[in-house]
Design a protein around this motif. Sequence first.
Motif, PDB file in Angstrom:
ATOM      1  N   VAL A   1     -16.217  -6.240  -4.845  1.00 31.15           N
ATOM      2  CA  VAL A   1     -15.064  -6.172  -5.566  1.00 31.15           C
ATOM      3  C   VAL A   1     -13.794  -7.138  -5.096  1.00 31.15           C
ATOM      4  O   VAL A   1     -13.550  -6.915  -3.958  1.00 31.15           O
ATOM      5  CB  VAL A   1     -14.676  -4.775  -5.817  1.00 31.15           C
ATOM      6  CG1 VAL A   1     -13.396  -4.552  -6.655  1.00 31.15           C
ATOM      7  CG2 VAL A   1     -15.770  -4.183  -6.593  1.00 31.15           C
TER       8      VAL A   1
ATOM      9  N   TYR B   1       4.872  -4.927  -0.329  1.00 29.04           N
ATOM     10  CA  TYR B   1       4.027  -5.854   0.642  1.00 29.04           C
ATOM     11  C   TYR B   1       4.686  -7.004   1.218  1.00 29.04           C
ATOM     12  O   TYR B   1       4.375  -7.445   2.229  1.00 29.04           O
ATOM     13  CB  TYR B   1       2.744  -6.256  -0.168  1.00 29.04           C
ATOM     14  CG  TYR B   1       1.617  -4.853  -0.688  1.00 29.04           C
ATOM     15  CD1 TYR B   1       1.248  -3.834   0.321  1.00 29.04           C
ATOM     16  CD2 TYR B   1       1.003  -5.038  -1.738  1.00 29.04           C
ATOM     17  CE1 TYR B   1       0.211  -2.823  -0.107  1.00 29.04           C
ATOM     18  CE2 TYR B   1       0.047  -4.226  -2.215  1.00 29.04           C
ATOM     19  CZ  TYR B   1      -0.234  -3.203  -1.406  1.00 29.04           C
ATOM     20  OH  TYR B   1      -1.349  -2.313  -1.624  1.00 29.04           O
TER      21      TYR B   1
ATOM     22  N   ARG C   1      -4.810   6.042  -1.340  1.00 34.34           N
ATOM     23  CA  ARG C   1      -4.996   7.649  -1.808  1.00 34.34           C
ATOM     24  C   ARG C   1      -4.943   8.486  -0.515  1.00 34.34           C
ATOM     25  O   ARG C   1      -5.622   8.063   0.256  1.00 34.34           O
ATOM     26  CB  ARG C   1      -6.185   7.686  -2.693  1.00 34.34           C
ATOM     27  CG  ARG C   1      -6.259   7.125  -3.975  1.00 34.34           C
ATOM     28  CD  ARG C   1      -7.638   7.351  -4.756  1.00 34.34           C
ATOM     29  NE  ARG C   1      -8.632   6.865  -4.254  1.00 34.34           N
ATOM     30  CZ  ARG C   1      -9.303   7.930  -3.306  1.00 34.34           C
ATOM     31  NH1 ARG C   1      -9.273   9.095  -3.199  1.00 34.34           N
ATOM     32  NH2 ARG C   1     -10.499   7.453  -2.659  1.00 34.34           N
TER      33      ARG C   1
ATOM     34  N   ALA D   1       1.111   7.456   0.243  1.00 37.08           N
ATOM     35  CA  ALA D   1      -0.200   8.058   0.003  1.00 37.08           C
ATOM     36  C   ALA D   1      -0.381   9.010  -1.182  1.00 37.08           C
ATOM     37  O   ALA D   1       0.192  10.126  -1.154  1.00 37.08           O
ATOM     38  CB  ALA D   1      -0.507   8.879   1.217  1.00 37.08           C
TER      39      ALA D   1
ATOM     40  N   GLY E   1     -15.721   1.439   1.219  1.00 34.06           N
ATOM     41  CA  GLY E   1     -16.593   0.672   0.342  1.00 34.06           C
ATOM     42  C   GLY E   1     -16.317  -0.648   0.586  1.00 34.06           C
ATOM     43  O   GLY E   1     -16.764  -1.807   0.928  1.00 34.06           O
TER      44      GLY E   1
ATOM     45  N   VAL F   1      -8.536  -0.850 -11.063  1.00 35.18           N
ATOM     46  CA  VAL F   1      -8.336  -2.218 -10.722  1.00 35.18           C
ATOM     47  C   VAL F   1      -9.460  -3.328 -10.858  1.00 35.18           C
ATOM     48  O   VAL F   1      -9.213  -4.196 -11.528  1.00 35.18           O
ATOM     49  CB  VAL F   1      -7.643  -2.444  -9.485  1.00 35.18           C
ATOM     50  CG1 VAL F   1      -7.320  -3.753  -8.774  1.00 35.18           C
ATOM     51  CG2 VAL F   1      -6.365  -1.316  -9.227  1.00 35.18           C
TER      52      VAL F   1
END
Length: 491
Positions: free
Chosen positions: A226, A350, A264, A298, A364, A26
């Motif tokens: 990012v 969403y 994930r 997930a 991160g 992405v």
Amino acid sequence: MSRLVIVSNRVSLPTERGTKAGGLAVALDEAMIPGSLWFGWSGRRAASTSTRAKIVTHGGIDFATIDLGEADYTRFYAGFSNGALWPLLHYRTGLFEFRRDDYNGYRSVNVAFADALAPLLRPDDLIWIHDYQLLTLAAELRSLGITNRIGLFLHIPFVPPAFLHIMPTAAALLEAMTSANLIGFQTEGDRLNFMESLNSCINVTQINDRCFSHSCGQTETIVTPVGIDVDGFTSMAQRAANRPDTLRLTSSLVGRALAIGVDRLDYTKGLPQRFDAFGQLFRRHPEHLRRVSLLQIAARSREDVDRYQALRRELDRKVGDVNGEFSDFDWTPLRYMTRAVNRSTIAGFYRIAKIGLVTPLRDGMNLVAKEFIAAQNPEDPGVLILSRFAGASERLEDALIVNPFDVDAVADAIHRGLIMDKFERIARHSALLAAIRSQTAASFCTQFIDALKAAPLQAIRPGHRNGHYNSSKKSRRFLVRERNDASVPSP
Ligand code: ADQ
């Protein structure tokens, strides 16, 4: 104009994109302009690792991939990358497993990447290496005489020296990283941890707080968080809101609120604690019983690593526990799926959610947090609940910030989000939207590439031919072995 060469462990072909879960692809979408080259592993396992890349071209972009041998895959990917580096750099020392054989496998796959990439390189290419699987690739390219500017970006956190010292080969890894001209991090905290670790492990001289020198020149460091294509994601969510999947989800809720989690399936994402918190919501605030459901998507990930199989079993049990305790004959509090879902479908989900739960124990950045914000209807937005241990929380302080280890506090934050008035939701959302607009996928790529273009070149490492691919693998492998022996203390 210089060509951009992206190198990552896994190359994401356009034909695979739709339902692939993972932040790296992405993040890099914006960098992949026609004329670029993307190099990495094909995702295929073969009898042995190939050192000659197969190249396919899509939309003017060359995708060059190699297969990994079964044994290399196990040591490099399941072993050192995901059994040692991943847990350690996420502060999970209890899960850290070090085997010298895995480390050697990691080094040899980085060598194989360099061997296959070097013949494809042109003298003025900008080489941008991604993530923890390829920490030693810049050094391997240098040892082949590659003098191009090389950047390395770490998508995951970097730990303070006290954590890094647990890694027996920390010095060799850091040393190899200094072959890059520029090293990028998601947050200032990660960058500072790296600088401290460097100073405590190897012999470098700090020139200023962003740059250090070593025997071959200088390496600069930078923070380039990012982000996502905000407008693109908003449009995708608007379109998806009226598509059949979103409408089916809405009708299945029969007027109840939706909370959503998309991750994930990884132990860093805090899923067991999230499920506990959702159960705790009904104990602490029983008025929400039958009024809200959590949809947790997930996507299964790294399924051949033991710890991930154990996590899956643990989550299966927890879902059963929460649903067994609170379900009614016509209401299930926790809806749980372990597969990847198309990105545009997720965007629609969403948009109709009242709560976005992003509660990693360490991350991160976390792009789901940014996607959730971008997908909301600004006139009636949902509430983001965000872990303070996600890099994203550094700039998204208008979310409800939680400590994901504190299950009661997360339950209270869900309650607060569910009862929050529209005025506060709109105010928070507009501040969050402004924050994600200031750090997009495009700005991430531009900032990093501009800094790489300006980074000082390094001197040729002794013993290597200037600017030419040196195919003498025999001598180089010896060098690699020598370096390993020097950095790994005898048992
Ligand atoms: P990841 O750990 O993969 O990436 P993240 O930033 O959350 O994490 O990105 C995941 C991406 O995959 C998102 O775009 C999300 O929509 C998608 N995704 C997640 N689950 C999915 C599912 N079930 N189905 C379909 N799509 C799904 C690493 C670091 C992060 C960092 C990124 C980018 O661990 O901290 O943000 O790189 O730098």
